[in-house]
Design a protein around this motif. Structure first.
Motif, PDB file in Angstrom:
ATOM      1  N   ARG A 141       0.939  -1.385   0.023  1.00  5.45           N
ATOM      2  CA  ARG A 141      -0.087   0.045   0.164  1.00  5.45           C
ATOM      3  C   ARG A 141       0.728   1.209  -0.016  1.00  5.45           C
ATOM      4  NH1 ARG A 141      -4.088   0.329   4.306  1.00  5.45           N
ATOM      5  NH2 ARG A 141      -5.212   1.813   2.799  1.00  5.45           N
ATOM      6  N   ASN A 142       2.239   1.130   0.279  1.00  6.12           N
ATOM      7  CA  ASN A 142       2.949   2.196   0.318  1.00  6.12           C
ATOM      8  C   ASN A 142       4.013   2.367  -0.474  1.00  6.12           C
ATOM      9  OD1 ASN A 142       1.467   3.847   2.644  1.00  6.12           O
ATOM     10  ND2 ASN A 142       2.163   1.762   3.871  1.00  6.12           N
ATOM     11  N   ASP A 143       4.707   3.293  -0.975  1.00  4.31           N
ATOM     12  CA  ASP A 143       5.918   3.462  -1.828  1.00  4.31           C
ATOM     13  C   ASP A 143       7.160   2.663  -1.246  1.00  4.31           C
ATOM     14  OD1 ASP A 143       7.497   4.645  -4.111  1.00  4.31           O
ATOM     15  OD2 ASP A 143       8.607   5.456  -2.392  1.00  4.31           O
ATOM     16  N   THR A 144       7.839   1.953  -1.855  1.00  3.29           N
ATOM     17  CA  THR A 144       9.056   1.072  -1.560  1.00  3.29           C
ATOM     18  C   THR A 144      10.077   1.931  -0.675  1.00  3.29           C
ATOM     19  OG1 THR A 144       8.425  -0.755  -2.808  1.00  3.29           O
ATOM     20  CG2 THR A 144      10.706  -0.780  -1.867  1.00  3.29           C
ATOM     21  N   SER A 145      10.292   3.172  -1.525  1.00  6.54           N
ATOM     22  CA  SER A 145      11.458   3.855  -0.888  1.00  6.54           C
ATOM     23  C   SER A 145      11.137   4.497   0.348  1.00  6.54           C
ATOM     24  CB  SER A 145      11.746   5.137  -2.148  1.00  6.54           C
ATOM     25  OG  SER A 145      12.136   4.597  -3.085  1.00  6.54           O
ATOM     26  N   ALA A 146       9.810   5.020   0.284  1.00 12.43           N
ATOM     27  CA  ALA A 146       9.349   5.552   1.625  1.00 12.43           C
ATOM     28  C   ALA A 146       9.293   4.648   2.697  1.00 12.43           C
ATOM     29  CB  ALA A 146       7.854   5.897   1.451  1.00 12.43           C
ATOM     30  N   MET A 147       9.107   3.309   2.571  1.00 14.11           N
ATOM     31  CA  MET A 147       9.080   2.253   3.548  1.00 14.11           C
ATOM     32  C   MET A 147      10.293   1.882   3.988  1.00 14.11           C
ATOM     33  SD  MET A 147       6.021   1.391   4.073  1.00 14.11           S
ATOM     34  CE  MET A 147       6.000  -0.303   5.156  1.00 14.11           C
ATOM     35  N   ALA A 148      11.270   1.823   3.191  1.00 13.77           N
ATOM     36  CA  ALA A 148      12.830   1.736   3.125  1.00 13.77           C
ATOM     37  C   ALA A 148      13.199   3.010   4.167  1.00 13.77           C
ATOM     38  CB  ALA A 148      13.688   1.653   2.306  1.00 13.77           C
ATOM     39  N   SER A 149      12.969   4.016   3.839  1.00 15.44           N
ATOM     40  CA  SER A 149      13.254   5.271   4.703  1.00 15.44           C
ATOM     41  C   SER A 149      12.801   5.125   6.059  1.00 15.44           C
ATOM     42  CB  SER A 149      12.848   6.698   4.224  1.00 15.44           C
ATOM     43  OG  SER A 149      13.298   7.549   4.884  1.00 15.44           O
ATOM     44  N   LYS A 150      11.623   4.610   6.170  1.00 14.06           N
ATOM     45  CA  LYS A 150      10.723   4.360   7.607  1.00 14.06           C
ATOM     46  C   LYS A 150      11.702   3.530   8.385  1.00 14.06           C
ATOM     47  CE  LYS A 150       6.751   2.880   9.503  1.00 14.06           C
ATOM     48  NZ  LYS A 150       4.988   2.155   9.418  1.00 14.06           N
ATOM     49  N   HIS A 151      12.133   2.336   7.746  1.00 14.60           N
ATOM     50  CA  HIS A 151      13.068   1.375   8.481  1.00 14.60           C
ATOM     51  C   HIS A 151      14.594   1.662   8.535  1.00 14.60           C
ATOM     52  CE1 HIS A 151       9.568  -1.454   9.380  1.00 14.60           C
ATOM     53  NE2 HIS A 151       8.876  -1.089   8.389  1.00 14.60           N
ATOM     54  N   ASN A 152      14.814   2.846   8.164  1.00 12.31           N
ATOM     55  CA  ASN A 152      16.342   3.301   8.224  1.00 12.31           C
ATOM     56  C   ASN A 152      17.183   2.265   7.486  1.00 12.31           C
ATOM     57  OD1 ASN A 152      15.788   5.519  10.038  1.00 12.31           O
ATOM     58  ND2 ASN A 152      15.476   4.070  11.903  1.00 12.31           N
ATOM     59  N   MET A 153      16.662   2.104   6.228  1.00 11.63           N
ATOM     60  CA  MET A 153      17.595   1.051   5.104  1.00 11.63           C
ATOM     61  C   MET A 153      17.617   2.050   3.812  1.00 11.63           C
ATOM     62  SD  MET A 153      16.057  -2.414   5.828  1.00 11.63           S
ATOM     63  CE  MET A 153      16.249  -3.556   7.415  1.00 11.63           C
ATOM     64  N   SER A 154      18.558   1.536   3.188  1.00 12.38           N
ATOM     65  CA  SER A 154      18.602   2.121   1.718  1.00 12.38           C
ATOM     66  C   SER A 154      17.402   0.948   1.197  1.00 12.38           C
ATOM     67  CB  SER A 154      19.998   1.605   1.116  1.00 12.38           C
ATOM     68  OG  SER A 154      20.090   0.309   1.058  1.00 12.38           O
ATOM     69  N   LYS A 155      17.033   1.415  -0.173  1.00 10.50           N
ATOM     70  CA  LYS A 155      15.946   0.866  -0.922  1.00 10.50           C
ATOM     71  C   LYS A 155      16.668  -0.385  -1.462  1.00 10.50           C
ATOM     72  CE  LYS A 155      13.018   1.200  -4.909  1.00 10.50           C
ATOM     73  NZ  LYS A 155      12.621   1.927  -6.045  1.00 10.50           N
ATOM     74  N   ASP A 156      17.686  -0.520  -1.590  1.00 10.50           N
ATOM     75  CA  ASP A 156      18.332  -2.094  -2.027  1.00 10.50           C
ATOM     76  C   ASP A 156      18.403  -2.861  -0.941  1.00 10.50           C
ATOM     77  OD1 ASP A 156      18.652  -1.239  -4.716  1.00 10.50           O
ATOM     78  OD2 ASP A 156      20.828  -0.919  -4.519  1.00 10.50           O
ATOM     79  N   GLU A 157      18.902  -2.407   0.319  1.00  5.72           N
ATOM     80  CA  GLU A 157      18.953  -3.385   1.387  1.00  5.72           C
ATOM     81  C   GLU A 157      17.497  -3.749   1.716  1.00  5.72           C
ATOM     82  OE1 GLU A 157      20.735  -3.095   6.217  1.00  5.72           O
ATOM     83  OE2 GLU A 157      20.363  -1.142   4.825  1.00  5.72           O
ATOM     84  N   TYR A 158      16.590  -2.956   1.763  1.00  7.62           N
ATOM     85  CA  TYR A 158      15.128  -3.081   2.211  1.00  7.62           C
ATOM     86  C   TYR A 158      14.565  -4.094   1.302  1.00  7.62           C
ATOM     87  CZ  TYR A 158      10.177  -2.214   3.263  1.00  7.62           C
ATOM     88  OH  TYR A 158       8.899  -2.128   3.662  1.00  7.62           O
ATOM     89  N   LEU A 159      15.036  -4.030   0.041  1.00  9.71           N
ATOM     90  CA  LEU A 159      14.428  -5.080  -1.010  1.00  9.71           C
ATOM     91  C   LEU A 159      14.903  -6.372  -0.743  1.00  9.71           C
ATOM     92  CD1 LEU A 159      14.143  -2.882  -4.150  1.00  9.71           C
ATOM     93  CD2 LEU A 159      12.200  -3.766  -3.034  1.00  9.71           C
ATOM     94  N   ASP A 160      16.377  -6.355  -0.500  1.00 12.24           N
ATOM     95  CA  ASP A 160      16.610  -7.623  -0.019  1.00 12.24           C
ATOM     96  C   ASP A 160      16.062  -8.357   1.003  1.00 12.24           C
ATOM     97  OD1 ASP A 160      18.600  -7.242  -2.104  1.00 12.24           O
ATOM     98  OD2 ASP A 160      20.468  -6.619  -0.817  1.00 12.24           O
ATOM     99  N   VAL A 161      15.731  -7.650   2.107  1.00  8.45           N
ATOM    100  CA  VAL A 161      15.325  -8.073   3.190  1.00  8.45           C
ATOM    101  C   VAL A 161      13.739  -8.758   2.667  1.00  8.45           C
ATOM    102  CG1 VAL A 161      14.069  -7.796   5.654  1.00  8.45           C
ATOM    103  CG2 VAL A 161      16.367  -6.794   5.036  1.00  8.45           C
ATOM    104  N   LEU A 162      12.970  -8.088   2.188  1.00  6.11           N
ATOM    105  CA  LEU A 162      11.771  -8.401   1.676  1.00  6.11           C
ATOM    106  C   LEU A 162      12.061  -9.809   0.879  1.00  6.11           C
ATOM    107  CD1 LEU A 162       9.892  -5.273   0.538  1.00  6.11           C
ATOM    108  CD2 LEU A 162       9.443  -6.609   2.619  1.00  6.11           C
ATOM    109  N   GLY A 163      12.959  -9.817   0.071  1.00  2.00           N
ATOM    110  CA  GLY A 163      13.000 -10.973  -0.863  1.00  2.00           C
ATOM    111  C   GLY A 163      13.596 -12.069  -0.118  1.00  2.00           C
ATOM    112  N   ALA A 164      14.564 -12.132   1.154  1.00  2.00           N
ATOM    113  CA  ALA A 164      14.570 -13.355   1.944  1.00  2.00           C
ATOM    114  C   ALA A 164      13.334 -13.740   2.593  1.00  2.00           C
ATOM    115  CB  ALA A 164      15.675 -12.701   2.720  1.00  2.00           C
ATOM    116  N   CYS A 165      12.633 -12.848   3.075  1.00  2.00           N
ATOM    117  CA  CYS A 165      11.413 -13.218   3.590  1.00  2.00           C
ATOM    118  C   CYS A 165      10.573 -13.792   2.803  1.00  2.00           C
ATOM    119  CB  CYS A 165      10.632 -11.816   4.270  1.00  2.00           C
ATOM    120  SG  CYS A 165      11.696 -10.974   5.590  1.00  2.00           S
ATOM    121  N   LYS A 166      10.294 -13.333   1.381  1.00  2.00           N
ATOM    122  CA  LYS A 166       9.269 -13.972   0.628  1.00  2.00           C
ATOM    123  C   LYS A 166       9.997 -15.589   0.191  1.00  2.00           C
ATOM    124  CE  LYS A 166       9.290 -10.504  -2.342  1.00  2.00           C
ATOM    125  NZ  LYS A 166       9.002  -9.636  -3.725  1.00  2.00           N
TER     126      LYS A 166
END
Length: 848
Positions: A506-531
């Motif tokens: 429901r929210n922009d990925t870049s904004a969510m990464a910032s919310k969790h104090n991560m770079s976008k690439d790092e954030y996407l890596d975490v989501l991929g590992a969870c998936k």
């Protein structure tokens, strides 16, 4: 005598919830008013019924013994009607189907003739107490000999409401006795015999105003329809007749009003045949038709655009790729005409829609691919079935989006779909299977199935499986303890998913990464590992039923996507990162997948001597011949295989198939293509399909194929293709003028035809080679649906012989432009060619 028919919306071949319509007298076809009404409905159906939207209001009390009547307050006339109820009987016990969870003692209490069939759908009914026959002379002969009416039931193996009607009625001993005593019962897989389905679905839609599956039709022994509907509950409820009542009423009418019934059925078929076999004596369309149709269709689509959630129309929302294709095409034409602001407006609608679809629950975020449709307006809660024809077409429009924007968001979604197909939907010989069911068991040995059980999650499951990043993951995908199917009143009106979650972003990925104090690439890596963790866990759940039938037309759509991906995805920036479920393979591998699928069809479903296709394969070819869609979609896929780097053998086969298609389906006097060869006397209608719906029509696809082939052929053959296309366009002129939104792909084809000549890019050089790969990737680096690519290696004897026979000019170009070290490109349009180009970057610039 009146029956209330329970009919589903006609907007899609995969709408399941039943829709009560209005009281009709199905046994009074002899009445002139009813005849006129039927024909009027037919004409409405053939122009706009797929696009009407009505806000349907129920009477205040559904327990009244009086008929339940729907009233209409019109909104947009171009969108499918909404579902009144989504899963009204999910609380019933849905016993396991024949694919494996029945106990042996249950599975073989009864066995009927369907046990000898190959179709998964027919095999699911092989142990019903109903004495089923497959469609064929054995059943017809029994009906004639015993003077019995026929009960025809049509569905397909991944159809939710087909499963429901089987459990409720066809497994019921009392229902079976009524059918066995009074009728000859025939079961048809609509994916195996779309020609049979088309006849009786058209009848039901024309006469009663709606349709869907399961389709239930009563026939005379000579196969004329008597009355029909879709899903019927077994018992009378809320003043509505159940299936048992309907069986008795039809039996009584057959005994007491047979002459009227038979005349009515014969009249219906006569009227349908007349209305659906369009023809014209003049083979030239009106001047300006092409531009008018393109703009009208874009205007009508824009009028139904949802600026909040994307897409065209409201709930339920179907991904209709032909709409996206038209808007992309229209935007490019506006840009070329210097109307940049209008072009951007059209483009933004489409890109926003694709973003919303990809972030919604209709997209399987864990395993890849797209579900059939969403029941709500926000693309959240889907009908969980996955169809091959959707995957191929949707992948193609995301590839188009990437070609235009170069945004890897779109290329990743295309890869996601194609990688899902490679992992779960492809057989050992490269054949691509047709569908996965929406329903599955919640656990091994469960006595019933539930829609979406394989795909949904509780918050506790996610916490336990994902571990340390569970909060981040649940925040990203809107996962809640109470369940998240609360974004729309249409998402879960009966609280069937209470406490459960369908993943949605429901929210922009870049904004969510910032919310969790991560770079976008790092954030996407975490989501991929969870998936990946959730995927591994989900893989241990009971899987939905796989329909491993191989359908030629649907394989053609997927072949096109794999071929196009092999070059378009080479435009991704170097070192582009991908996360699960995307594999991140070399795009060349996709071409190999497409070629293997085409090779399977040629080996198993093509008669080399007769040059004819068979429609489908499962444990051997089906008895059904190839239909128009099989030829048209496969030809399109083969042209893409060739134009995106495959061998000359694919182009040669496409030409061969086009010749056969013209021989079997072309109406040379009246114009256009029939959907069947017309050789089976049991198929009562020969239709010229003109609706680009969940799948494009065979006529629209053929129009584009003819234009592409004409742009590669020598003058005499090219003129033949153009004349056929021109006559086809004239046949559907009224549709293009009045309801262009019904035929978006044909609108694009009409505009392509109006151009003096398509842009041709001729590549001459040694294959395979790095230089050739780089040049053909440059050709396909930009979006241009009006571009034709011809590549030829003058040292290849097979290729030279082909072009010497098909277009000597191309062979001459190859001889004169051959360079020992370089691949030479010529860009030609309106009989003028550029200077030879050997630099891939320069070629890109010129094509822009």
């Amino acid at each position: 005598m009146s029956l209330l028919l329970l009919l589903k919306p006609s907007s899609s071949p995969h709408s399941y919830s039943f829709l009560p319509l209005y009281l009709l007298n199905p046994f009074n076809h002899n009445n002139n008013n009813n005849r006129a009404s039927m024909l009027k409905r037919l004409l409405l159906y053939s122009t706009s019924i797929h696009f009407r939207r009505s806000l349907l209001s129920l009477n205040n009390s559904i327990t009244t013994p009086h008929p339940l009547i729907l009233t209409s307050t019109s909104t947009s006339p171009y969108s499918p009607p909404p579902l009144i109820s989504r899963r009204r009987i999910h609380s019933l016990r849905l016993l396991a189907m024949a694919e494996g969870t029945l106990k042996p003692s249950q599975a073989h209490k009864h066995t009927n003739r369907l046990a000898k069939e190959h179709s998964p759908y027919l095999l699911q009914h092989a142990h019903n107490p109903v004495d089923w026959y497959p469609w064929g002379e054995e059943a017809f002969e029994k009906a004639r000999r015993k003077d019995m009416p026929i009960f025809l039931s049509i569905g397909y193996s991944t159809c939710h409401w087909c499963h429901v009607m089987e459990v409720e009625s066809f497994e019921d001993e009392e229902v079976a006795k009524l059918l066995n005593d009074w009728f000859v019962s025939i079961k048809v897989d609509r994916e195996e015999r779309p020609d049979v389905d088309k006849v009786y679905m058209t009848y039901v839609q024309a006469l009663y105003g709606g349709g869907g599956w399961p389709l239930s039709v009563f026939l005379s022994p000579d196969l004329k329809p008597l009355m029909g509907g879709t899903y019927f509950p077994p018992e009378d409820k809320y003043g509505r007749p159940g299936f048992k009542t309907i069986i008795r009423k039809v039996k009584d009418a057959w005994e007491t009003k047979r002459e009227m019934l038979v005349k009515g059925g014969a009249y219906a078929i006569e009227q349908l045949a007349e209305a659906l076999s369009k023809s014209v004596t003049l083979n030239t369309p009106t001047d300006g038709l092409s531009q008018h149709a393109l703009h009208l269709c874009a205007e009508q689509l824009a009028g139904s655009y949802d600026p909040e959630f994307g897409g065209f129309g409201s709930s339920p929302k179907f991904p209709r790729p032909v709409e996206i294709q038209l808007m992309f095409y229209h935007s490019k034409k506006l840009e070329e005409a210097g109307k940049s602001s209008e072009a951007n407006r059209s483009l933004k609608m489409v890109l926003f829609s694709l973003q919303c679809m990809a972030r919604g629950g209709i997209h399987d975020h864990i395993g890849g691919g797209f579900h059939r449709y969403s029941v709500d307006e926000c693309w959240h809660v889907p009908h969980f079935e996955k169809m091959l024809y959707d995957q191929g077409q949707i992948a193609n429009v995301y590839l188009d989006a990437f070609s235009i924007t170069k945004d890897t968001f779109y290329s990743s979604v295309a890869r996601d779909i194609l990688d899902y197909l490679r992992r779960d939907m492809i057989g050992e010989e490269g054949e691509i299977y047709s569908a996965e069911d929406a329903d599955s068991a919640e656990f091994e040995g469960a006595p019933r199935k539930k829609e979406g059980a394989f795909y949904i999650w509780t918050s506790q499951e996610v916490e336990d499986i994902v571990g340390e990043h569970a909060n981040l993951f649940m925040d990203h995908y809107y996962i809640k303890l109470s369940g998240n199917c609360d974004l729309s009143r249409m998402s879960d009106p009966h609280n069937e998913f209470k406490g459960e979650n369908v993943l949605i972003e429901r929210n922009d990925t870049s904004a969510m990464a910032s919310k969790h104090n991560m770079s976008k690439d790092e954030y996407l890596d975490v989501l991929g590992a969870c998936k990946r963790k959730l995927f591994d866990f989900r893989s241990k759940r009971p899987r939905p039923h796989l329909d491993d039938k191989v359908i030629v037309s649907w394989n053609g759509l997927a072949i096109s996507a794999f071929a196009r991906a092999s070059q378009i995805l080479r435009g991704e920036a170097e070192m582009t990162k991908f996360n699960f479920p995307v594999l991140g393979c070399n795009p060349k591998e996709y071409l190999e997948v497409g070629e293997k699928a085409a090779s399977f069809i040629r080996r198993h479903l093509y008669d080399e001597q007769a040059h004819r296709l068979q429609h489908s394969f499962r444990n051997g070819p089906s008895r059904a011949p190839g239909f128009l869609d099989d030829y048209a979609f496969l030809i399109s896929g083969l042209l893409d295989l060739y134009q995106f780097g495959g061998g000359i053998n694919w182009l040669s086969w496409a030409i061969e198939l086009q010749d056969t298609q013209d021989e079997l389906f072309l109406d040379r006097e009246g114009g256009g293509y029939f959907n069947t060869p017309g050789e089976d006397p049991s198929v009562l209608l020969r239709v010229k399909e003109d609706h680009d719906g969940a799948e494009p029509s065979g006529n629209s696809a053929s129009m584009i194929n003819l234009i592409r082939l004409a742009s590669m052929a020598a003058t005499s053959k090219s003129d033949q293709y153009k004349q056929t296309a021109q006559h086809l366009l004239a046949v559907f002129e009224s549709k293009l003028k009045d309801t262009a939104i019904a035929v978006p792909l044909m609108c694009c084809a009409a505009d392509m035809f109006s151009v003096l000549s398509m842009k041709q890019v001729v590549l001459v050089g040694r294959k395979p080679s790095t230089e050739f790969d780089d040049m053909i990737a440059s050709v396909h680096s930009t979006y241009d649906p009006s571009r034709i690519v011809i590549h030829i290696d003058s040292s290849n004897q097979e290729e030279m012989q082909f072009w010497e026979g098909y277009n000597e000019n191309i062979a001459l170009v190859a001889k004169n432009r051959t360079s020992p070290e370089k691949v030479v490109a010529l860009v030609c349009q309106k009989f003028t060619c550029s200077s030879p180009i050997t630099d891939p970057e320069l070629l890109k610039t010129l094509l822009k």
